[in-house]
Motif scaffolding. Structure first.
Motif, PDB file in Angstrom:
ATOM      1  N   THR A  84      61.526  28.107  51.610  1.00 17.31           N
ATOM      2  CA  THR A  84      60.818  26.875  51.261  1.00 17.31           C
ATOM      3  C   THR A  84      60.344  27.014  49.821  1.00 17.31           C
ATOM      4  O   THR A  84      59.572  27.926  49.499  1.00 17.31           O
ATOM      5  N   VAL A  85      60.841  26.152  48.972  1.00 15.32           N
ATOM      6  CA  VAL A  85      60.519  26.214  47.540  1.00 15.32           C
ATOM      7  C   VAL A  85      59.774  24.945  47.138  1.00 15.32           C
ATOM      8  O   VAL A  85      60.107  23.844  47.570  1.00 15.32           O
ATOM      9  N   GLU A  86      58.768  25.143  46.316  1.00 13.94           N
ATOM     10  CA  GLU A  86      58.030  24.009  45.756  1.00 13.94           C
ATOM     11  C   GLU A  86      58.246  23.954  44.249  1.00 13.94           C
ATOM     12  O   GLU A  86      58.187  24.975  43.574  1.00 13.94           O
ATOM     13  N   ALA A 133      66.049  25.540  52.278  1.00 11.59           N
ATOM     14  CA  ALA A 133      67.489  25.814  52.295  1.00 11.59           C
ATOM     15  C   ALA A 133      67.714  27.285  52.618  1.00 11.59           C
ATOM     16  O   ALA A 133      66.762  28.070  52.708  1.00 11.59           O
ATOM     17  N   SER A 134      68.973  27.646  52.775  1.00  7.89           N
ATOM     18  CA  SER A 134      69.302  29.014  53.172  1.00  7.89           C
ATOM     19  C   SER A 134      69.317  29.980  51.993  1.00  7.89           C
ATOM     20  O   SER A 134      69.508  31.176  52.175  1.00  7.89           O
ATOM     21  N   SER A 135      69.153  29.483  50.768  1.00 10.10           N
ATOM     22  CA  SER A 135      69.047  30.349  49.599  1.00 10.10           C
ATOM     23  C   SER A 135      67.983  29.785  48.674  1.00 10.10           C
ATOM     24  O   SER A 135      67.694  28.575  48.700  1.00 10.10           O
ATOM     25  N   LYS A 136      67.413  30.667  47.868  1.00 11.34           N
ATOM     26  CA  LYS A 136      66.368  30.236  46.945  1.00 11.34           C
ATOM     27  C   LYS A 136      66.922  29.209  45.949  1.00 11.34           C
ATOM     28  O   LYS A 136      66.286  28.193  45.661  1.00 11.34           O
ATOM     29  N   GLY A 137      68.125  29.470  45.421  1.00 11.04           N
ATOM     30  CA  GLY A 137      68.714  28.573  44.439  1.00 11.04           C
ATOM     31  C   GLY A 137      68.957  27.179  44.989  1.00 11.04           C
ATOM     32  O   GLY A 137      68.700  26.177  44.320  1.00 11.04           O
ATOM     33  N   ASP A 189      67.415  38.385  57.683  1.00  9.53           N
ATOM     34  CA  ASP A 189      68.146  38.408  56.417  1.00  9.53           C
ATOM     35  C   ASP A 189      69.461  37.631  56.486  1.00  9.53           C
ATOM     36  O   ASP A 189      69.848  36.978  55.509  1.00  9.53           O
ATOM     37  N   HIS A 190      70.142  37.680  57.612  1.00  8.56           N
ATOM     38  CA  HIS A 190      71.444  37.020  57.695  1.00  8.56           C
ATOM     39  C   HIS A 190      71.315  35.510  57.898  1.00  8.56           C
ATOM     40  O   HIS A 190      72.302  34.782  57.831  1.00  8.56           O
TER      41      HIS A 190
END
Length: 230
Positions: free
Chosen positions: A196-198, A211-215, A190-191
């Motif tokens: 990975t977003v498509e 990236a380290s965050s979804k946004g 969690d920290h």
């Protein structure tokens, strides 16, 4: 093939188009619905072929202007190009020069508001550019575009927008489905999570980012999509 009406010829000339061959300009202003009211007469060519050509002439002209006007990287250039040649921008310019009154529409299409439709106006603006290219060549067509697009080129269209907003505008301007974002993978504690977003657009393609965050991953995926498909 019909001839241009005196009013349309005067309008084209006043707008800055040099008219030699009536048939090219009649074709550029003829919507497909026009043939539905000819009652058995031979159909007249509509603007689709000239629209195809004008779209390419517009894209090359604006891309050339952007290349010379700044030292922005490819992603920024693509973002501005997409905004400047979008259907919405073409429709706005067509409306500003009064093109709607000169489009040859079928009775039903005119009654349905076709003369003020963003889709039709945008198409006609591109077909007029195509006609200008056929009649007068690339140099004249390019200078005509720069004159008609002057306020757009000097404005903020496509500048410094968040990649997700830019991608949404690109999709709307190119009449595509809206972007769809999905988390393909989440890894790490969690920290120190990694997302990975498509992002995908139906019938166009998809791009991924990590990236380290979804946004942030969504932002980077939208940027990657524009760089690859924009």
């Amino acid at each position: 093939m019909s001839e241009l009406s005196p009013e349309t010829r005067e309008w084209l000339t006043a707008t800055g188009f040099a008219v030699c061959n009536d048939s090219v300009w009649v074709e550029a202003l003829t919507h497909g619905s026009f043939n539905s009211g000819l009652l058995g007469a031979a159909p007249e060519p509509d603007y689709q072929r000239l629209e195809f050509l004008g779209d390419r002439v517009l894209g090359l002209s604006v891309a050339s202007w952007l290349y010379r006007a700044s030292d922005n990287h490819e992603g920024q250039l693509s973002q501005r190009l997409n905004a400047l040649v979008s259907g919405a921008t073409c429709a706005r310019i067509a409306r500003a020069i009064g093109a709607g009154a000169h489009i040859r529409l079928g009775k039903q299409a005119r009654e349905d508001g076709g003369a003020d439709s963003d889709n039709i106006l945008g198409d006609v603006m591109e077909s007029l550019i195509g006609a200008c290219f056929v009649e007068n060549g690339y140099d004249v067509a390019r200078e005509t575009i720069y004159r008609l697009w002057e306020s757009e080129l000097g404005g903020d269209a496509g500048k410094s927008k968040h990649p997700k907003s830019a991608l949404q505008e690109w999709a709307a301007g190119n009449r595509r489905a809206m972007p769809h974002y999905s988390v393909v993978e989440r890894s790490g504690p969690d920290h120190a999570a990694r997302f990975t977003v498509e992002v995908s657009i139906h019938n166009v393609g998809a791009a991924q980012a990590i990236a380290s965050s979804k946004g942030e991953a969504e932002k980077l995926a939208a940027k990657a999509f524009l760089e690859e498909f924009g």
